[in-house]
Motif scaffolding. Sequence first.
Motif, PDB file in Angstrom:
ATOM      1  N   GLN A   3      17.535  21.276 -37.645  1.00 26.45           N
ATOM      2  CA  GLN A   3      16.672  22.379 -37.243  1.00 26.45           C
ATOM      3  C   GLN A   3      17.527  23.558 -36.835  1.00 26.45           C
ATOM      4  N   GLU A   4      17.118  24.720 -37.273  1.00 25.45           N
ATOM      5  CA  GLU A   4      17.840  25.925 -36.898  1.00 25.45           C
ATOM      6  C   GLU A   4      17.419  26.335 -35.493  1.00 25.45           C
ATOM      7  N   LYS A   5      18.396  26.664 -34.684  1.00 25.01           N
ATOM      8  CA  LYS A   5      18.103  27.135 -33.345  1.00 25.01           C
ATOM      9  C   LYS A   5      17.637  28.583 -33.446  1.00 25.01           C
ATOM     10  N   PRO A   6      16.613  28.926 -32.699  1.00 22.51           N
ATOM     11  CA  PRO A   6      16.167  30.323 -32.751  1.00 22.51           C
ATOM     12  C   PRO A   6      17.251  31.260 -32.238  1.00 22.51           C
ATOM     13  N   ARG A   7      17.443  32.342 -32.945  1.00 22.41           N
ATOM     14  CA  ARG A   7      18.456  33.319 -32.559  1.00 22.41           C
ATOM     15  C   ARG A   7      17.776  34.451 -31.808  1.00 22.41           C
ATOM     16  N   PRO A   8      18.395  34.926 -30.748  1.00 22.39           N
ATOM     17  CA  PRO A   8      17.790  36.042 -30.022  1.00 22.39           C
ATOM     18  C   PRO A   8      17.747  37.286 -30.908  1.00 22.39           C
ATOM     19  N   LYS A   9      16.701  38.048 -30.747  1.00 27.61           N
ATOM     20  CA  LYS A   9      16.565  39.276 -31.524  1.00 27.61           C
ATOM     21  C   LYS A   9      17.044  40.452 -30.687  1.00 27.61           C
ATOM     22  N   PHE A  10      17.730  41.378 -31.337  1.00 27.11           N
ATOM     23  CA  PHE A  10      18.254  42.559 -30.670  1.00 27.11           C
ATOM     24  C   PHE A  10      17.109  43.312 -30.004  1.00 27.11           C
ATOM     25  N   GLY A  11      17.262  43.595 -28.734  1.00 30.26           N
ATOM     26  CA  GLY A  11      16.257  44.349 -28.006  1.00 30.26           C
ATOM     27  C   GLY A  11      15.144  43.505 -27.417  1.00 30.26           C
ATOM     28  N   SER A  12      15.226  42.190 -27.547  1.00 30.62           N
ATOM     29  CA  SER A  12      14.136  41.344 -27.063  1.00 30.62           C
ATOM     30  C   SER A  12      14.023  41.323 -25.545  1.00 30.62           C
ATOM     31  N   ALA A  13      15.049  41.731 -24.821  1.00 31.86           N
ATOM     32  CA  ALA A  13      15.007  41.751 -23.354  1.00 31.86           C
ATOM     33  C   ALA A  13      14.755  43.157 -22.813  1.00 31.86           C
ATOM     34  N   LYS A  14      14.392  44.063 -23.696  1.00 30.07           N
ATOM     35  CA  LYS A  14      14.172  45.443 -23.278  1.00 30.07           C
ATOM     36  C   LYS A  14      13.111  45.487 -22.181  1.00 30.07           C
ATOM     37  N   GLY A  15      13.448  46.178 -21.084  1.00 28.62           N
ATOM     38  CA  GLY A  15      12.522  46.316 -19.974  1.00 28.62           C
ATOM     39  C   GLY A  15      12.617  45.184 -18.957  1.00 28.62           C
ATOM     40  N   LEU A  16      13.393  44.145 -19.241  1.00 26.02           N
ATOM     41  CA  LEU A  16      13.507  43.014 -18.323  1.00 26.02           C
ATOM     42  C   LEU A  16      14.684  43.154 -17.364  1.00 26.02           C
ATOM     43  N   VAL A  17      15.636  44.007 -17.689  1.00 22.91           N
ATOM     44  CA  VAL A  17      16.830  44.168 -16.856  1.00 22.91           C
ATOM     45  C   VAL A  17      16.858  45.593 -16.322  1.00 22.91           C
ATOM     46  N   GLU A  18      17.064  45.696 -15.008  1.00 26.43           N
ATOM     47  CA  GLU A  18      17.159  47.019 -14.393  1.00 26.43           C
ATOM     48  C   GLU A  18      18.480  47.128 -13.647  1.00 26.43           C
ATOM     49  N   MET A  19      19.079  48.307 -13.672  1.00 23.97           N
ATOM     50  CA  MET A  19      20.318  48.557 -12.943  1.00 23.97           C
ATOM     51  C   MET A  19      20.032  49.607 -11.896  1.00 23.97           C
ATOM     52  N   SER A  20      20.657  49.435 -10.743  1.00 23.12           N
ATOM     53  CA  SER A  20      20.465  50.425  -9.684  1.00 23.12           C
ATOM     54  C   SER A  20      21.202  51.712 -10.063  1.00 23.12           C
ATOM     55  N   ASP A  21      20.772  52.812  -9.462  1.00 20.83           N
ATOM     56  CA  ASP A  21      21.383  54.109  -9.772  1.00 20.83           C
ATOM     57  C   ASP A  21      22.859  54.159  -9.401  1.00 20.83           C
ATOM     58  N   ASP A  22      23.256  53.391  -8.380  1.00 16.88           N
ATOM     59  CA  ASP A  22      24.650  53.416  -7.934  1.00 16.88           C
ATOM     60  C   ASP A  22      25.468  52.248  -8.506  1.00 16.88           C
ATOM     61  N   PHE A  23      25.056  51.732  -9.631  1.00 17.97           N
ATOM     62  CA  PHE A  23      25.713  50.574 -10.228  1.00 17.97           C
ATOM     63  C   PHE A  23      27.219  50.771 -10.411  1.00 17.97           C
ATOM     64  N   ASP A  24      27.608  51.913 -10.903  1.00 13.35           N
ATOM     65  CA  ASP A  24      29.030  52.133 -11.200  1.00 13.35           C
ATOM     66  C   ASP A  24      29.794  52.865 -10.090  1.00 13.35           C
ATOM     67  N   GLU A  25      29.203  52.983  -8.917  1.00 19.60           N
ATOM     68  CA  GLU A  25      29.888  53.592  -7.780  1.00 19.60           C
ATOM     69  C   GLU A  25      30.873  52.583  -7.189  1.00 19.60           C
ATOM     70  N   PRO A  26      31.980  53.051  -6.597  1.00 19.11           N
ATOM     71  CA  PRO A  26      32.937  52.123  -5.968  1.00 19.11           C
ATOM     72  C   PRO A  26      32.281  51.370  -4.812  1.00 19.11           C
ATOM     73  N   LEU A  27      32.676  50.142  -4.642  1.00 15.94           N
ATOM     74  CA  LEU A  27      32.158  49.325  -3.553  1.00 15.94           C
ATOM     75  C   LEU A  27      32.875  49.671  -2.256  1.00 15.94           C
ATOM     76  N   GLU A  28      32.137  49.674  -1.153  1.00 20.83           N
ATOM     77  CA  GLU A  28      32.725  50.024   0.145  1.00 20.83           C
ATOM     78  C   GLU A  28      33.847  49.056   0.519  1.00 20.83           C
ATOM     79  N   ASP A  29      33.688  47.778   0.230  1.00 17.19           N
ATOM     80  CA  ASP A  29      34.709  46.779   0.570  1.00 17.19           C
ATOM     81  C   ASP A  29      36.045  47.094  -0.099  1.00 17.19           C
ATOM     82  N   PHE A  30      36.011  47.584  -1.311  1.00 20.52           N
ATOM     83  CA  PHE A  30      37.237  47.872  -2.035  1.00 20.52           C
ATOM     84  C   PHE A  30      37.874  49.178  -1.581  1.00 20.52           C
ATOM     85  N   GLU A  31      37.064  50.099  -1.089  1.00 26.01           N
ATOM     86  CA  GLU A  31      37.623  51.356  -0.587  1.00 26.01           C
ATOM     87  C   GLU A  31      38.537  51.081   0.599  1.00 26.01           C
ATOM     88  N   ALA A  32      38.138  50.184   1.495  1.00 26.24           N
ATOM     89  CA  ALA A  32      38.947  49.848   2.662  1.00 26.24           C
ATOM     90  C   ALA A  32      40.264  49.224   2.229  1.00 26.24           C
TER      91      ALA A  32
END
Length: 78
Positions: free
Chosen positions: A43-72
Motif C-alpha cells: 500500500q502506498e503511504k499517503p503523501r502530504p500535499k503542498f499547502g495542506s497545513a495552510k492556516g494551521l500554523v501561526e508565528m508571533s510578530d516577534d518570532f525573529d527578534e533576539p531572545l532576552e536570555d541570549f542578550e545577557a
Amino acid sequence: MIEVNLKEAESRLAELIEEAAEGEDVIITRSDGISFKIVVLPQEKPRPKFGSAKGLVEMSDDFDEPLEDFEALSNSDN
C-alpha cells in the motif's frame, strides 16, 4: 506454497487471496501450463500535499527578534 488449477481457483478465489495476504505463495496454473502467482501489492503511504497545513500554523510578530536570555550572555562576553 499452494498450487491450484484455474478451475479450482475460480471457486476458491476469496480463500486464495486471504492465503496470499497472510504471506502464502499462491500459484494458479492454466490448462496450457502457464502459471500465475497471486501477490500482495504494498500500500502506498499517503503523501502530504503542498499547502495542506495552510492556516494551521501561526508565528508571533516577534518570532525573529533576539531572545532576552541570549542578550545577557552576549553582553557578558565583552
